[in-house]
Structures are given as C-alpha cells and as structure tokens.
Write an enzyme that holds these catalytic residues in place. Structure first.
Site, PDB file in Angstrom:
ATOM      1  NE  ARG A 198      -2.899  -7.721  -4.083  1.00  0.00           N
ATOM      2  CZ  ARG A 198      -3.612  -7.984  -3.012  1.00  0.00           C
ATOM      3  NH1 ARG A 198      -3.035  -8.051  -1.842  1.00  0.00           N
ATOM      4  NH2 ARG A 198      -4.907  -8.200  -3.099  1.00  0.00           N
ATOM      5  CE  LYS A 251     -13.530  -6.633   4.833  1.00  0.00           C
ATOM      6  NZ  LYS A 251     -12.546  -6.160   3.838  1.00  0.00           N
ATOM      7  CB  SER A 253      -4.674  -6.132   4.763  1.00  0.00           C
ATOM      8  OG  SER A 253      -4.162  -4.924   4.276  1.00  0.00           O
ATOM      9  CG  HIS A 310      -1.946  -0.958   1.379  1.00  0.00           C
ATOM     10  ND1 HIS A 310      -2.167  -1.674   2.529  1.00  0.00           N
ATOM     11  CD2 HIS A 310      -2.881  -1.377   0.490  1.00  0.00           C
ATOM     12  CE1 HIS A 310      -3.205  -2.482   2.351  1.00  0.00           C
ATOM     13  NE2 HIS A 310      -3.646  -2.333   1.126  1.00  0.00           N
TER      14      HIS A 310
HETATM   15  O1  PNS Z   1      -8.884  -2.704   0.659  1.00  0.00           O
HETATM   16  P1  PNS Z   1     -10.154  -3.247   0.074  1.00  0.00           P
HETATM   17  O2  PNS Z   1     -11.002  -3.826   1.175  1.00  0.00           O
HETATM   18  O3  PNS Z   1      -9.903  -4.209  -1.063  1.00  0.00           O
HETATM   19  O4  PNS Z   1     -10.973  -1.984  -0.554  1.00  0.00           O
HETATM   20  C1  PNS Z   1     -12.212  -2.147  -1.197  1.00  0.00           C
HETATM   21  C2  PNS Z   1     -12.914  -0.780  -1.427  1.00  0.00           C
HETATM   22  C3  PNS Z   1     -12.940   0.005  -0.133  1.00  0.00           C
HETATM   23  C4  PNS Z   1     -12.184   0.009  -2.477  1.00  0.00           C
HETATM   24  C5  PNS Z   1     -14.354  -1.077  -1.937  1.00  0.00           C
HETATM   25  O5  PNS Z   1     -14.912  -2.103  -1.183  1.00  0.00           O
HETATM   26  C6  PNS Z   1     -15.278   0.141  -1.867  1.00  0.00           C
HETATM   27  O6  PNS Z   1     -15.056   1.131  -2.518  1.00  0.00           O
HETATM   28  N1  PNS Z   1     -16.322   0.023  -1.025  1.00  0.00           N
HETATM   29  C7  PNS Z   1     -17.306   1.060  -0.825  1.00  0.00           C
HETATM   30  C8  PNS Z   1     -18.653   0.643  -1.417  1.00  0.00           C
HETATM   31  C9  PNS Z   1     -18.679   0.929  -2.898  1.00  0.00           C
HETATM   32  O7  PNS Z   1     -18.606   2.070  -3.324  1.00  0.00           O
HETATM   33  N2  PNS Z   1     -18.748  -0.125  -3.732  1.00  0.00           N
HETATM   34  C10 PNS Z   1     -18.670   0.023  -5.171  1.00  0.00           C
HETATM   35  C11 PNS Z   1     -19.786  -0.654  -5.898  1.00  0.00           C
HETATM   36  S1  PNS Z   1     -19.489  -2.396  -6.024  1.00  0.00           S
END
Ligand code: PNS
Length: 159
Positions: free
Chosen positions: A91, A40, A129, A16
C-alpha cells in the site's frame, strides 16, 4: 504455478479481496493462508475468518482459490504445500519497509522462495484490518472497507 497469499485477515477487507481476485487471474492455484496467531485472539476467531473468506470466494466464483490455516513459519507451510511463491499487497512505503524485511527473511530461510508484491489499488491503499477493527470498536460505519457479508458479521458480533 501455485501461489500463497498469507495474512491475518482479521477481518478480510476489500483490499485483500482485490488482491485475491487479481491472483486468481494470474496463477493456476491460489492458497489464502491464514496465520494461526495465538497472541492475537481478539476480534474474529480463526474459524470465523476462514468462513468469511470462503464465502467471498464462492460469491465471486474464484475457482482457483482455496483457504488454509498455518502455524509457525510461512516457509514451512510453503514447503508443505509445494509452493515457492508468496504474494503480498503493497500500500505505502511503510508497507515496503515491513514487507522487505519479511521477504528477505523468508528467502534466506528458503532459498528460491519468491515474494511477489502487488501494488494495491489506490482506492484501497489506506484500508487496513486494524483500521476496520478500530472503526468497529467505536461502532462506526465499516461499509466502505469490507464486503456486505463481513459488514454483517461485524454488526452481528460487535454492534
Ligand atoms: O496480515 P499480516 O498480519 O500483515 O500478515 C503477516 C504474515 C502472516 C504474512 C507474517 O507475519 C508471517 O508470515 N508470519 C509467520 C511467521 C514467519 O514466517 N515469519 C517470517 C520471518 S520474519
């Protein structure tokens, strides 16, 4: 140009941090946006995650980067802060599948929003993570995956 780097960052990994450094070199403003995810709750709290990221920003003199939190849809957060650029690290092919789905949802919810993918440094391409959390759970050595400060926080809290 203002770009958003969203994620859970539970905890921040060196993968990150590499993306954040690269974004600091690419954009005028960078917002690290931590998702408030009530489902979470384990491992680090939102405040702890924010604190750890802010420390790394200071230590690495990433002067264009700020840290914020968001709840709900990322597109609403993007509208609030006035940005149409979301950056995610890629990745492996498994990330590609997951990320394209989110990116396409986001651009259909907010036309004009672009998701920019940065290829992760191959040295970090296996680091996640969730992997760090698992190693920490069994009290293994997390030093190859996180910064010194995050390692200390993990040890303080879980070892
Ligand atoms: O580190 P992560 O958990 O892979 O991040 C995922 C993240 C936060 C980018 C994603 O889950 C997100 O943007 N969640 C907010 C809800 C949203 O806007 N979803 C998009 C439509 S599917």
């Amino acid at each position: 140009m203002k770009a958003i780097y969203p994620g859970s960052f539970n905890p921040l990994t060196i993968g990150h941090l590499d993306i954040i450094k690269r974004m600091n070199a690419m954009y005028d403003e960078v917002i690290v946006a931590i998702l408030i995810n009530e489902g979470k709750k384990h491992f680090f709290s939102l405040e702890e995650r924010k604190e750890m990221i802010m420390k790394e920003i200071q230590n690495n003199n990433l002067d264009k980067v700020t840290v914020m939190t968001f709840e709900g849809l990322l597109v609403n957060f993007a509208k609030q802060v006035g940005s149409k650029i979301v950056v995610r690290g890629l990745r492996a092919v498994t990330d590609y599948e997951y990320e394209t789905k989110i990116a396409l949802f986001n651009s259909s919810l907010y036309p004009g929003l672009e998701t920019v993918f940065l290829l992760s440094d191959p040295r970090y391409s296996y680091i996640s993570s969730s992997g760090v959390r698992e190693v920490a759970h069994f009290k293994g050595d997390v030093s190859p995956y996180v910064t010194k400060n995050v390692e200390q926080e993990i040890k303080k809290k879980f070892y």
